[in-house]
Design an enzyme around this catalytic site. Structure first.
Site, short mmCIF file in Angstrom:
data_model
loop_
_atom_site.label_atom_id
_atom_site.label_comp_id
_atom_site.label_asym_id
_atom_site.label_seq_id
_atom_site.Cartn_x
_atom_site.Cartn_y
_atom_site.Cartn_z
N ASP A 1 92.37 4.77 -36.25
CA ASP A 1 93.00 5.17 -34.97
C ASP A 1 93.24 6.67 -34.93
O ASP A 1 93.13 7.31 -33.88
CB ASP A 1 94.33 4.45 -34.78
CG ASP A 1 94.22 2.97 -35.10
OD1 ASP A 1 94.14 2.18 -34.16
OD2 ASP A 1 94.19 2.63 -36.29
N GLU B 1 92.04 7.47 -24.28
CA GLU B 1 90.92 6.54 -24.21
C GLU B 1 91.11 5.57 -23.05
O GLU B 1 92.18 5.01 -22.87
CB GLU B 1 90.77 5.76 -25.53
CG GLU B 1 89.48 4.95 -25.55
CD GLU B 1 89.22 4.31 -26.90
OE1 GLU B 1 89.04 5.05 -27.88
OE2 GLU B 1 89.21 3.07 -26.96
N ASP C 1 94.59 7.68 -28.91
CA ASP C 1 93.91 6.38 -28.98
C ASP C 1 95.01 5.34 -28.81
O ASP C 1 95.72 5.01 -29.76
CB ASP C 1 93.21 6.23 -30.34
CG ASP C 1 92.45 4.91 -30.44
OD1 ASP C 1 92.04 4.38 -29.40
OD2 ASP C 1 92.29 4.43 -31.58
#
Lengths: 188, 188
Positions: B141, B68, B7
């Site tokens: 996260d 991501e 992430d």
């Protein structure tokens, strides 16, 4: 001072190397474009760019790497790729222990042509004149990278001085309450 | 299949490693957050991130790195830094000869919770359940990175099959005019 200017991009990443110092005419050392095919996976395009920038750093040993600062609002479709290319170029500089300076497109245009809204042709024309080149550098990405390097040669040291002054409290630094003269204190 | 989920971010970059295969319960191998101080120069933050991701790749040897996919329209202020962090993570994967898969936040949310608009708490809750963890991974996260890895374990192979089919002309590929049946041709 030797500056490597980088106009970041995935399809075409311009680079230009300039020797010079503020107030004198700079010299072009090298210029070119790093390309990668849009058919390659993104990570392989970034790898190609990183490899080439690392090779330039080894060959030309610039004192500073000047990279164009990217904004999200411009060219939305390619902004992410451009930001990633800029990040990978900055990483290569850090790995080679070179500092990175970021300049906005309008700073570069203002430095090279006196007009922050100059168009691409005007920038190319001025880069060619300032560096005393016999032909205009092509494509525009290569000319932009040279303009970025010239911009840093002329403006970078002043920018660094301003920043150092700010950090050491000489210029626009935050004044902590305890440094106020006593007559301004609450206790009085 | 072992997947390293990332992430991306500069201040906090979540990572999570998951072992699994489609249709079975995945296992968490490791999870954490890579941090870098906002007081460091950008290139040094990217260097720190690159070093840490490279170390994770060496230690855990994932088959795939799932990152991501970042969009410009979200979180404008930090989008550039996030894109640069994602680019540097993808570069580290390419340097370690690992393929990179990109998943959007809504793909990840839909895979882990059945709802592409699930909130952070719901994602964390489902990550904890799906991986059978005794406590919820923190911060968000880290949980997001695990969700990304689970998403790839479950959806990645299908996605790869679709892509291969499209590339080889089996699915949704562009039909060139010359492949039209003759009765549709202009000449008739």
């Amino acid at each position: 001072m030797r500056v490597l200017g980088i106009d970041p991009g995935l399809t075409r990443c311009g680079w230009g190397i300039v020797d010079g110092r503020p107030g004198s005419r700079p010299t072009a050392v090298g210029v070119g474009v790093i390309r990668s095919s849009a058919e390659l996976d993104l990570e392989l395009r970034l790898l190609e760019l990183h490899t080439q920038v690392t090779a330039l750093l080894r060959e030309h040993r610039p004192d500073v790497v000047a990279i164009e600062r990217v904004f999200t609002q411009n060219n939305k479709g390619t902004a992410m790729g451009t930001a990633q290319a800029a990040g990978v170029a900055a990483l290569a500089a850090a790995q080679a222990d070179r500092p990175v300076a970021w300049h906005t497109p309008s700073e570069v245009k203002a430095a090279i042509s006196g007009n922050g809204r100059a168009d691409k042709e005007q920038v190319t024309l001025m880069v060619t004149r300032v560096l005393g080149l016999s032909a205009a550098p092509k494509p525009a990405d290569a000319a932009d990278a040279l303009a970025l390097a010239v911009c840093h040669v002329w403006r970078g040291p002043a920018q660094t001085r301003l920043r150092t002054a700010a950090l050491t409290g000489g210029l626009g630094a935050h004044v902590a309450p305890r440094t106020l003269p006593r007559w301004q204190g609450v206790a009085r």
